[in-house]
Design an enzyme around this catalytic site. Structure first.
Site, PDB file in Angstrom:
ATOM      1  N   TYR A 164     -44.335  75.422  -6.888  1.00  0.00           N
ATOM      2  CA  TYR A 164     -43.424  75.183  -8.008  1.00  0.00           C
ATOM      3  C   TYR A 164     -44.076  75.468  -9.359  1.00  0.00           C
ATOM      4  O   TYR A 164     -43.500  76.193 -10.177  1.00  0.00           O
ATOM      5  CB  TYR A 164     -42.884  73.749  -7.956  1.00  0.00           C
ATOM      6  CG  TYR A 164     -41.619  73.592  -7.129  1.00  0.00           C
ATOM      7  CD1 TYR A 164     -41.369  74.416  -6.034  1.00  0.00           C
ATOM      8  CD2 TYR A 164     -40.672  72.611  -7.429  1.00  0.00           C
ATOM      9  CE1 TYR A 164     -40.223  74.277  -5.269  1.00  0.00           C
ATOM     10  CE2 TYR A 164     -39.510  72.463  -6.672  1.00  0.00           C
ATOM     11  CZ  TYR A 164     -39.299  73.301  -5.597  1.00  0.00           C
ATOM     12  OH  TYR A 164     -38.150  73.169  -4.850  1.00  0.00           O
ATOM     13  N   GLU A 171     -42.219  82.711 -14.149  1.00  0.00           N
ATOM     14  CA  GLU A 171     -40.932  82.865 -14.836  1.00  0.00           C
ATOM     15  C   GLU A 171     -41.111  82.827 -16.355  1.00  0.00           C
ATOM     16  O   GLU A 171     -40.541  83.657 -17.087  1.00  0.00           O
ATOM     17  CB  GLU A 171     -39.977  81.761 -14.378  1.00  0.00           C
ATOM     18  CG  GLU A 171     -39.543  81.904 -12.925  1.00  0.00           C
ATOM     19  CD  GLU A 171     -38.834  80.666 -12.406  1.00  0.00           C
ATOM     20  OE1 GLU A 171     -38.242  79.935 -13.230  1.00  0.00           O
ATOM     21  OE2 GLU A 171     -38.868  80.419 -11.180  1.00  0.00           O
TER      22      GLU A 171
END
Length: 242
Positions: A164, A171
């Site tokens: 994560y 991103e």
């Protein structure tokens, strides 16, 4: 009196039969869906590995898998519907944030801004997404089939601890790399004056998206930790969002 009791009993049996039928159909659909999504992300994983082995570089990798990625990531919208109609007991908010943030990255950042497609950060979040989704959909599939290997369960609730944060880094770096391009081109922006009398700057929109990770990421991350305690260690966890 006896006949009314019998009528009530018949009606109850009919309701129970309807519920069982709906449950069976829902399970069949979810099993098919999760098998298809597992297969889709496995195809993506193999395509990425094959490209890198053949080319020896990550440049051009995104374009080679873009169509498949867009299809399977967009198809994940179905999961929001699953939550909304109660087929699965998961928060619509949590699922919606995850699905729509992924779709935004695919359609409105990486796909739209070709200059960032060869960034290392794109490969980072693609690898993270792929491992995460293969693990997640495999977990759901085996769980629905009532044959869940412990390793799959362990991987589902441990891999995220590393994946994560790495995915978020990939991103954010990709959006950051897109900012200069968006500022120069003015893409997706509306300047005043115009006939709609509306102003919108996609550059600042991307900055707001980046800032939104500050409150949203911890919520999603610690949601997974709560699920981890519940699934792996049997702790009773109260979900505020459910």
């Amino acid at each position: 009196m006896a006949s009314s009791e019998e009528d009530g009993s018949v009606e109850e049996k009919e309701n129970n039969n309807k519920k069982r039928t709906k449950s069976t159909l829902a399970t069949a659909w979810l099993t098919f869906y999760n098998i298809a999504m597992t297969a889709g992300w496995l195809v993506l994983a193999m395509a990425m590995m094959r490209f890198y082995v053949q080319k020896g570089t990550h440049k051009g990798l995104y374009r080679s898998i873009a169509r498949t990625l867009k299809f399977f990531q967009t198809f994940a919208l179905v999961e929001v519907g699953h939550c909304a109609i109660g087929i699965i007991r998961t928060s619509v908010i949590v699922t919606g944030v995850q699905v729509f943030s992924r779709m935004f990255m695919v359609w409105f950042v990486t796909n739209s801004i070709r200059q960032v497609q060869n960034e290392e950060s794109v490969i980072l979040f693609l690898v993270v997404w792929t491992v995460t989704e293969i693990t997640r959909y495999s977990y759901y599939t085996f769980n629905l089939l009532h044959h869940l290997p412990y390793f799959i369960k362990w991987a589902r609730y441990n891999f995220f601890i590393v994946l994560y944060p790495l995915g978020v880094v990939g991103e954010l770096l990709t959006i950051y790399a897109a900012l200069p391009v968006v500022r120069r081109s003015g893409m997706y922006s509306m300047r005043l004056p115009n006939k709609y009398n509306v102003s919108f700057d996609y550059y600042y929109c991307l900055i707001m998206v980046m800032l939104s990770y500050i409150p949203l990421f911890p919520q999603l991350f610690f949601h997974m930790f709560r699920q981890r305690r519940k699934v792996l260690y049997g702790e009773v966890v109260v979900e505020k969002d459910d």
